[in-house]
Motif scaffolding. Structure first.
Motif, PDB file in Angstrom:
ATOM      1  N   ARG A 174       0.591  -1.244  -0.108  1.00 35.63           N
ATOM      2  CA  ARG A 174       0.096  -0.196  -0.141  1.00 35.63           C
ATOM      3  C   ARG A 174       0.840   1.203   0.080  1.00 35.63           C
ATOM      4  N   GLU A 175       0.583   2.132  -0.913  1.00 34.77           N
ATOM      5  CA  GLU A 175       1.390   3.469  -1.216  1.00 34.77           C
ATOM      6  C   GLU A 175       1.480   4.203   0.034  1.00 34.77           C
ATOM      7  N   ASP A 231       1.464   3.075   3.595  1.00 34.01           N
ATOM      8  CA  ASP A 231       2.236   2.521   4.433  1.00 34.01           C
ATOM      9  C   ASP A 231       3.729   2.330   3.896  1.00 34.01           C
ATOM     10  N   ALA A 232       3.839   2.399   2.725  1.00 34.59           N
ATOM     11  CA  ALA A 232       5.109   2.594   2.060  1.00 34.59           C
ATOM     12  C   ALA A 232       5.852   3.773   2.219  1.00 34.59           C
ATOM     13  N   GLU A 233       5.105   4.854   2.202  1.00 32.10           N
ATOM     14  CA  GLU A 233       5.552   6.197   2.602  1.00 32.10           C
ATOM     15  C   GLU A 233       5.817   6.173   4.114  1.00 32.10           C
ATOM     16  N   ARG A 234       4.933   5.809   4.763  1.00 28.54           N
ATOM     17  CA  ARG A 234       5.215   5.830   6.249  1.00 28.54           C
ATOM     18  C   ARG A 234       6.383   5.034   6.571  1.00 28.54           C
ATOM     19  N   SER A 235       6.948   3.782   6.153  1.00 27.03           N
ATOM     20  CA  SER A 235       8.048   3.255   6.149  1.00 27.03           C
ATOM     21  C   SER A 235       9.075   4.015   5.732  1.00 27.03           C
ATOM     22  N   ARG A 236       9.149   4.416   4.612  1.00 27.60           N
ATOM     23  CA  ARG A 236      10.210   5.458   4.146  1.00 27.60           C
ATOM     24  C   ARG A 236      10.770   6.539   5.164  1.00 27.60           C
ATOM     25  N   LEU A 237       9.558   7.158   5.682  1.00 28.23           N
ATOM     26  CA  LEU A 237       9.810   8.341   6.652  1.00 28.23           C
ATOM     27  C   LEU A 237      10.475   7.868   7.643  1.00 28.23           C
ATOM     28  N   TYR A 259      14.933  -5.706  -1.878  1.00 32.35           N
ATOM     29  CA  TYR A 259      14.112  -4.639  -1.617  1.00 32.35           C
ATOM     30  C   TYR A 259      13.399  -4.482  -2.955  1.00 32.35           C
ATOM     31  N   GLY A 260      14.161  -4.843  -4.424  1.00 29.47           N
ATOM     32  CA  GLY A 260      13.691  -4.103  -5.294  1.00 29.47           C
ATOM     33  C   GLY A 260      12.206  -4.906  -5.784  1.00 29.47           C
ATOM     34  N   ASP A 261      12.025  -5.998  -5.084  1.00 36.32           N
ATOM     35  CA  ASP A 261      10.588  -6.682  -5.535  1.00 36.32           C
ATOM     36  C   ASP A 261       9.211  -5.927  -4.919  1.00 36.32           C
ATOM     37  N   VAL A 262       9.332  -5.565  -3.459  1.00 36.62           N
ATOM     38  CA  VAL A 262       8.255  -4.915  -2.967  1.00 36.62           C
ATOM     39  C   VAL A 262       8.320  -3.556  -2.741  1.00 36.62           C
TER      40      VAL A 262
END
Length: 792
Positions: free
Chosen positions: A415-416, A418-424, A544-547
């Motif tokens: 999910r975009e 959640d992915a942004e939260r992870s990056r933050l 990490y490239g997959d997900v």
């Protein structure tokens, strides 16, 4: 003038308080209502005067703190925390509500922070002092350091300063009788203490008090006799003392300075339980907030709140429990001679009535209520560094607000949002802002899942200000910090770990610098252990490239080259190691093996060459006598797990190692390498041949050697899970006796051949020929037909 509160004309109204004391806060409000001053002076950094109007903002919610930090060194900072029950906060709000000016009068933070920087040089400064003012500045550093409240409590016969303060201050009714009486009593007590102990060991108080006296004089010239001062009770006698302006200015001459910024930041009740900017922490901020907010019957309201918490945790607590707890608390207070039940009586009543005498639920009450997780809030208009503003905008956009209580956050990286939260969160960790910490996921094990534990601590505001030197936005700052860390990194593993974190944080601009440093360090590093330690993090990064949709092609060649260098250097590096070094190398071998398993889908490894090379390395390790037994056993085990070694061959190698000619310590090390670690116990459970080999060897170890191999074997088998150990124990217990076991082995028990091993028997003939010479060759050939069976 008794205690200074029946004031002479033109004298200021000095209100000595205990920082974060609800009783003092109520008394301050009553005193200000009674005296109606024209200006209110408060102990605090004068640089914060422009921020005072923000205390009346609708979205300002205590606890908050004034944060002062050095502009050039944001990590050098100081806090002045304020809760709703802090006397200073009550004074600020009273002044703003009544349209009265409020000012801070303590020593400016520009000097306080410079003092922090020069603290290590204080001893040298003392020796080289020449000016009279500076000499007096340190004159009282040798005084006895005391706790004023502790001394007063001890004098009154109390063994607990908190309990004494509750009895004499917190349990007094605010607004009853003379509003200034509490301040008069405290000033008289502090005056007596200072006459006995001097400044109590706080030599810098002389300078602070000199500055406060100067600010009070300025206010008196402007407002005449309408000046009220709210400060720590310890300072009141010094502020009352008539000191000359010249002497005060001399004390302030030549103080160090740094450029300083000040702002409001959120604070928490949990942080109030530690020493803050005033050097004053309290043990029970949640309890004090309750005392300040409760209009009446504070004990009954508190125990009702405790009952609600325990019921929310599925404990059976009824209204009857609350009634009985109130009665017990009041009885305990009467027996102990206290005017009202305090926190001690309430806690004892909760333990006895609601917790059945257990301290386990009581610890929850202390954590959630006595201390608490209340988090303050400051308005958006509060000054902040650009990085802080960008972080706040990102938090609002991702609906990820800071909270004082620890909470678990589960992310689905598909999910975009959640992915942004992870990056933050990963970017903040790169900047040293540990708002979130990775945790083991309980909802799944896929690579698309992440679990974090979040808790916002006030110190993170300082970390954010400090990280502002790297950039004005979180991505830019994290990129700059990663590049600087890569150049400064010394170990190869640090650089590969940094590459992994850059991929997790989605920092493509930082990767070229990190990869260049990584390639240079890998080319120069000849230590196989360093290479083996660096490879796993690099291989994890390639996954990490997959997900995450991250381009990891740049890492593939580096990973493949690193793996090749490990393959070449590992066999010679494993020769001649002692037991400790062999254990460390075994961990590296396991890590490389796991990493190559993850490397299977990477383009550089799809043709299988890397896996084939690694299997060849393992075969080399398993066959070299110079390699320690632990590593040889591990290599055999890994080959067996990979299906590259048949079980019959593994059993044959084990029989060779466990033969009587092998020293018991070497055999034990081989077993540790073979069956130690994950899955080793199950291997013995399901393969009766291997179990029989180990069992026979262990029962045949001589008594004098058994004590030497026992620690290693204990370490090996104690690492198994309880169920595996239980199964192995049951198998040993139900097996045949020693004589029966020998008979079973000779009859062809699992793991033992029924006949002669012709190949092994023929292997002794060259040695016999060498021993007997050419003349004995015929005898050897003739005797071959009826040779004795060689058995394991």
């Amino acid at each position: 003038m008794n205690g200074g509160q029946a004031r002479d004309a033109g004298q200021p109204l000095l209100l000595g308080v205990r920082h974060h004391g609800p009783g003092s806060a109520r008394a301050v409000r009553a005193a200000l209502d009674a005296s109606r001053p024209r200006v209110v002076l408060i102990e605090g950094p004068p640089e914060a005067d422009p921020l005072i109007p923000l205390a009346a903002a609708e979205d300002m919610r205590p606890p908050v703190a004034l944060l002062a930090h050095a502009v050039d060194e944001p990590g050098r900072s100081a806090f002045w925390p304020l809760a709703a029950f802090s006397p200073e906060w009550v004074a600020l709000r009273w002044a703003l509500e009544h349209g009265v000016p409020a000012r801070f009068i303590d020593l400016p933070a520009t000097h306080t922070l410079a003092w922090e920087r020069d603290e290590e040089e204080d001893e040298e400064d003392k020796e080289g002092v020449e000016e009279e003012g500076a000499a007096e500045r340190y004159a009282l550093d040798e005084d006895v350091r005391i706790d004023p409240l502790g001394v007063l409590a001890d004098t009154a016969g109390y063994d607990d300063a908190e309990r004494w303060w509750e009895d004499v201050v917190e349990h007094r009714g605010a607004g009853k009788g003379d509003a200034l009486a509490p301040f008069t009593a405290l000033e008289e007590a502090m005056t007596a203490l200072r006459e006995t102990y001097g400044s109590g060991g706080h030599g810098r108080d002389l300078i602070r008090e000199a500055h406060m006296r100067l600010r009070i004089r300025e206010a008196q010239r402007e407002f005449e006799d309408g000046v009220a001062v709210v400060c720590g009770a310890w300072h009141v006698p010094a502020l009352r003392r008539r000191a000359g302006v010249t002497a005060d200015r001399a004390l302030l001459k030549g103080l160090p300075r740094v450029k300083t910024d000040v702002t409001w930041v959120p604070w928490t009740h949990r942080r109030l339980s530690r020493a803050g900017g005033y050097g004053a922490g309290i043990d029970s901020p949640g309890w004090y907030a309750h005392l300040f907010a409760a209009p009446d019957r504070p004990v009954e309201r508190w125990l009702t709140k405790v009952a609600g918490l325990l019921r929310a945790e599925d404990r059976a607590v009824s209204p009857g429990h609350v009634i009985e707890a109130v009665r017990l608390a009041e009885t305990l207070a009467a027996l102990r001679g206290r005017p009202l039940p305090g926190l001690g009586e309430a806690t004892d009543a909760v333990r006895a009535v609601m917790c059945d005498g257990s301290d386990v639920p009581l610890a929850l009450v202390h954590d959630r209520l006595v201390v608490g997780d209340v988090l303050g809030k400051v308005p958006d208009s509060v000054p902040a560094v650009p990085l802080q503003r960008d972080l706040e905008r990102t938090q609002r956009r991702l609906r990820l607000g800071p909270e004082a209580a620890e909470r678990e956050l589960n992310l689905d990286l598909r999910r975009e949002t959640d992915a942004e939260r992870s990056r933050l969160l990963h970017r903040l960790r790169l900047l040293g802002i540990d708002w979130g910490r990775p945790a083991a996921s309980r909802s799944g094990t896929g690579t698309f899942r992440e679990t974090w534990r979040l808790r916002w601590e006030p110190e993170l505001a300082v970390r954010t200000a400090e990280a502002g030197v790297w950039g004005t936005t979180v991505p830019a700052a994290a990129t700059a910090k990663a590049e600087a860390d890569a150049v400064a990194a010394r170990a190869l593993a640090d650089v590969t770990g940094l590459a992994e974190r850059c991929l997790l944080a989605a920092l493509p601009d930082a990767l070229p610098v990190v990869m260049r440093v990584l390639a240079d360090r890998a080319a120069l590093d000849t230590d196989v252990a360093h290479l083996a330690q660096a490879l796993p993090a690099l291989v994890r990064s390639l996954r990490y490239g997959d997900v995450r949709g991250t381009d990891t092609a740049a890492l593939a060649e580096v990973a493949a080259g690193l793996a090749e260098r490990v393959f070449v250097g590992l066999p010679p590096a494993c020769a001649g190691l002692d037991a400790d070094a062999a254990g460390e190398m075994r961990r590296h071998v396991d890590a490389v093996h796991s990493a190559l398993g993850l490397l299977g889908d990477v383009p550089a490894a799809r043709d299988g060459r890397l896996r084939a090379r690694w299997r060849a390395v393992l075969r080399t390790l398993s066959a070299r006598d110079a390699v320690p037994g632990m590593l040889r056993g591990r290599a055999v085990r890994l080959l067996l797990d990979e299906g590259e070694l048949a079980q019959d061959e593994a059993a044959r190698l084990m029989r060779l190692v466990l033969s009587p000619g092998t020293p018991p310590a070497d055999a034990a090390a081989w077993i540790d390498g073979f069956v130690g670690g994950s899955g080793g116990g199950l291997l013995l459970v399901h393969d009766e041949r291997l179990f029989g080999l180990v069992d026979r060897w262990l029962t045949a170890v001589p008594a004098e050697a058994f004590t030497d191999v026992l620690p290693l074997l204990r370490r090996t088998f104690s690492a198994y899970e309880p169920g595996v150990r239980r199964t192995l124990g049951e198998r040993v217990r139900r097996g045949p006796g020693r004589q029966g076991r020998v008979q079973a082995l000779t009859a062809g028990a699992p793991g033992f051949g029924p006949g002669v091993d012709e190949a092994r028997a023929d292997a002794v003939l060259p040695v016999l020929r060498l021993l007997l010479g050419p003349d004995g060759d015929g005898e050897v050939q003739a005797d071959r037909a009826d040779r004795v069976e060689v058995r394991r």
